[in-house]
Design an enzyme around this catalytic site. Sequence first.
Site, mmCIF file in Angstrom:
data_model
loop_
_atom_site.group_PDB
_atom_site.id
_atom_site.type_symbol
_atom_site.label_atom_id
_atom_site.label_comp_id
_atom_site.label_asym_id
_atom_site.label_seq_id
_atom_site.Cartn_x
_atom_site.Cartn_y
_atom_site.Cartn_z
ATOM 1 N N SER A 18 -31.347 5.896 -15.368
ATOM 2 C CA SER A 18 -31.618 4.895 -14.328
ATOM 3 C C SER A 18 -30.349 4.550 -13.551
ATOM 4 O O SER A 18 -29.272 4.369 -14.139
ATOM 5 C CB SER A 18 -32.149 3.601 -14.958
ATOM 6 N N ILE A 19 -30.493 4.404 -12.242
ATOM 7 C CA ILE A 19 -29.373 3.946 -11.419
ATOM 8 C C ILE A 19 -28.927 2.567 -11.929
ATOM 9 O O ILE A 19 -27.729 2.274 -11.962
ATOM 10 C CB ILE A 19 -29.771 3.926 -9.931
ATOM 11 N N ASP A 63 -41.851 -8.091 -15.231
ATOM 12 C CA ASP A 63 -42.670 -7.300 -14.308
ATOM 13 C C ASP A 63 -42.665 -8.062 -12.984
ATOM 14 O O ASP A 63 -43.180 -9.185 -12.911
ATOM 15 C CB ASP A 63 -44.092 -7.167 -14.868
ATOM 16 N N VAL A 64 -42.088 -7.463 -11.947
ATOM 17 C CA VAL A 64 -41.902 -8.187 -10.677
ATOM 18 C C VAL A 64 -43.183 -8.383 -9.867
ATOM 19 O O VAL A 64 -43.150 -9.027 -8.821
ATOM 20 C CB VAL A 64 -40.808 -7.531 -9.788
ATOM 21 N N ILE A 91 -35.447 -1.266 -8.201
ATOM 22 C CA ILE A 91 -36.871 -1.113 -8.497
ATOM 23 C C ILE A 91 -37.578 -0.502 -7.296
ATOM 24 O O ILE A 91 -37.363 -0.929 -6.161
ATOM 25 C CB ILE A 91 -37.492 -2.503 -8.804
ATOM 26 N N TYR A 154 -42.258 11.828 0.741
ATOM 27 C CA TYR A 154 -41.742 10.489 0.411
ATOM 28 C C TYR A 154 -42.714 9.432 0.969
ATOM 29 O O TYR A 154 -42.857 8.344 0.419
ATOM 30 C CB TYR A 154 -40.319 10.309 0.943
ATOM 31 N N LYS A 161 -39.147 1.566 2.242
ATOM 32 C CA LYS A 161 -37.674 1.463 2.282
ATOM 33 C C LYS A 161 -37.194 0.964 3.648
ATOM 34 O O LYS A 161 -36.188 0.244 3.722
ATOM 35 C CB LYS A 161 -37.020 2.805 1.937
ATOM 36 N N LEU A 193 -35.806 9.040 -13.779
ATOM 37 C CA LEU A 193 -37.235 9.031 -14.094
ATOM 38 C C LEU A 193 -38.069 9.031 -12.804
ATOM 39 O O LEU A 193 -39.084 9.727 -12.706
ATOM 40 C CB LEU A 193 -37.539 7.769 -14.918
#
Length: 254
Positions: A18-19, A63-64, A91, A154, A161, A193
Site C-alpha cells: 500500500s502507498i 470504513d469511510v 483511499i 481507468y 480523480k 493491491l
Amino acid sequence: MTEGQKTAVIFGLANKRSIAWAIAQKLAEAGWRLAITYQNERLELEAKDLIAGLPGATGFMCDVTQDEQIARLFEGLKEKYGVLHGVVHSIGFAPPAELKLPFLQTSREGFRIAHDISVYSLIAVARGAAPLMNAGGGIVTLTYYGSEKVVPNYNVMGVAKAALEATVRYLAYDLGPQAVRVNAISAGPIKSLAARGIANFSDMQKTLVERAPLKRNVDVGEVGSTAAFLLSEGGSGITGETIYVDCGYNIMGF
Ligand code: NAD
Ligand code: 0WE
C-alpha cells in the site's frame, strides 16, 4: 510523548504494498507519531501486524462510507492525541465492472460508489480532522494522471480523480485561514493491491520506462518521501496543488 512530536492519521493501509504503508514508514522515520486506519476486519490482521512493527503507531478501523465510523475515529484520536498535524488520505475504489466495461456503460451506482469512496471521503475526513488541527498542518491525498488524460479502462476513476483534485483546491481555500494545507500527489503506476488484476498494468509500467524522462518506474518510497515533505516545514508554502511523482511522464507531449 516527545516534546514537539507531531501526529498524523493515515487512511488506507491494506498491506505492505500500500502507498499508505510507504508513507507511514517515511513519516515514522521523520519522527511522526502515527494513527493508521484500515477498512475492515478482513484487512485487520495484516494491517495490525505491519503497524505493530512501527514504533509509536496505533491501528484503527474506519470504513469511510460510514459517517458514524468517521465520527468515532476522530473522537478516539481527540482522546488519545488531542492535536493532529497531518492527515494522509490514500483511499480509492470503483466497483470492478466499472474498470472493465467501456466508460459509456458506467452505471449510476458505480459512479456513486467511486465518488463516495474516492472523493467525498476526503471532505468527510478533512471536516473530522479540522477541529483537531488547531496548530495548523497538512492534508495529503493520492491521485493519478487518468484524471486529466484518457487512460483506457481507468474510466470512472479518472472522473473521480478529477473531482478529487478540484476538492483539494476547495478544501485548501476553506482550511488555509487555519494554516492547514491540502495537496494531492499524482503518482505513477505502482504495483499495489489496487493495481492487481488490472489488464495491461505491466505494459503501462513498460511504456513509462520508455517515455518518462527518468527512464524508470516510480518507487513507492518516493511517493512516501514526497508526502513527508508536503507535511513538513519544507512544504509550508504549498497548498491546493497536485504534485507529480511520476518520473516526469506527465510533461511529455510525444
Ligand atoms: P491499496 O489497495 O493498497 O489502497 C487502497 C485503500 O483504499 C485500501 O487500503 C482499501 O482498504 C481502501 N479503501 C477502499 N474502500 C474503502 C472504504 N470504504 N473505507 C476505507 N478504506 C477503503 O492501493 P494503493 O495503490 O496504495 O492506493 C492508494 C491510493 O493511491 C488510491 O487513492 C489510489 O487511487 C492512489 N493511486 C494509486 C496508484 C497506483 O498505481 N497504485 C497510482 C496513483 C494513485
Ligand atoms: O487509482 C488506481 C487504482 C484504483 C482502483 C483499482 C481497483 C481494482 C480493484 C479503484 N478501484 C478498484 N476496484 C477494484 O475492484 N490506480 C491509479 C491504479 C490503476 O488502476 C487502473 C489503472 C491504474 C494505473 C485501472 C485501469 C487502468 C489503469
